[in-house]
Design an enzyme around this catalytic site. Structure first.
Site, PDB file in Angstrom:
ATOM      1  CB  THR A 132      -0.928   0.019   1.225  1.00 40.40           C
ATOM      2  OG1 THR A 132      -0.125  -0.022   2.407  1.00 40.40           O
ATOM      3  CG2 THR A 132      -1.880  -1.146   1.214  1.00 40.40           C
ATOM      4  N   GLY A 133       0.374   2.311  -0.546  1.00 42.61           N
ATOM      5  CA  GLY A 133       1.143   3.549  -0.608  1.00 42.61           C
ATOM      6  C   GLY A 133       1.795   3.768  -1.951  1.00 42.61           C
ATOM      7  CB  CYS A 134       2.816   1.647  -4.657  1.00 42.19           C
ATOM      8  SG  CYS A 134       4.229   1.174  -3.664  1.00 42.19           S
ATOM      9  CD  GLU A 135       0.017   7.843  -9.108  1.00 39.38           C
ATOM     10  OE1 GLU A 135       0.115   7.987 -10.332  1.00 39.38           O
ATOM     11  OE2 GLU A 135       0.255   8.730  -8.280  1.00 39.38           O
ATOM     12  CB  SER A 136       2.262   1.473 -10.136  1.00 43.13           C
ATOM     13  OG  SER A 136       2.486   2.594 -10.934  1.00 43.13           O
TER      14      SER A 136
END
Length: 149
Positions: free
Chosen positions: A61-65
């Site tokens: 979590t915390g990644c745009e992709s």
């Protein structure tokens, strides 16, 4: 579970691409286009990531992709595998694999990934969302290494 093997890190595999190799290659690449082209080429060297491992359990979590991360202890060292649906992020993941795959918990804690990105001149090319995503991945690896001590 079959853990994906890859050519990045400090593995004793014949074709392993070490942190020093990557540092040299990225330092010689000119500008963002050269570095970006090299990252995309490195991403192509990652092995197939099993579809069944692309699940919420392994998602960062915390990644745009979308990013999936596997960490496995192996005789005091950590095997790490990762994948993304984005070519650029997948290329950036090769840096994380070179930095942390095959290292001990202590080595993982001591390695300053942000300082290395600055040394390579990559930090200034990363968008805030990509920088935050990389930080989330590194944090997850370091927390896992601490929890397994």
């Amino acid at each position: 579970m079959t853990f994906p093997q890859h050519p990045f890190g400090i593995s004793l595999q014949d074709k392993a691409i070490s942190l020093d190799d990557l540092t040299q290659r990225l330092s010689q690449a000119q500008g963002w286009e050269g570095k970006n082209r090299l990252l995309v080429q490195l991403a192509k060297a990652l092995p197939e990531f099993p579809t069944e491992l692309r699940c919420d359990e392994h998602r960062v979590t915390g990644c745009e992709s979308q990013v999936w991360l596997l960490i496995q202890a192996n005789n005091g060292k950590y095997d790490i595998a990762a994948d993304s649906d984005s070519k650029i992020v997948k290329g950036l993941l090769t840096l994380i694999l070179a930095a942390y795959h095959g290292r001990s918990a202590e080595e993982i804690q001591q390695f300053d990934f942000n300082a290395w990105l600055n040394q390579l001149g990559l930090h200034r090319f990363l968008s805030a969302s990509r920088g935050n995503g990389l930080a989330a991945i590194v944090t997850k690896i370091k927390r896992h290494a601490i929890s397994m001590r």
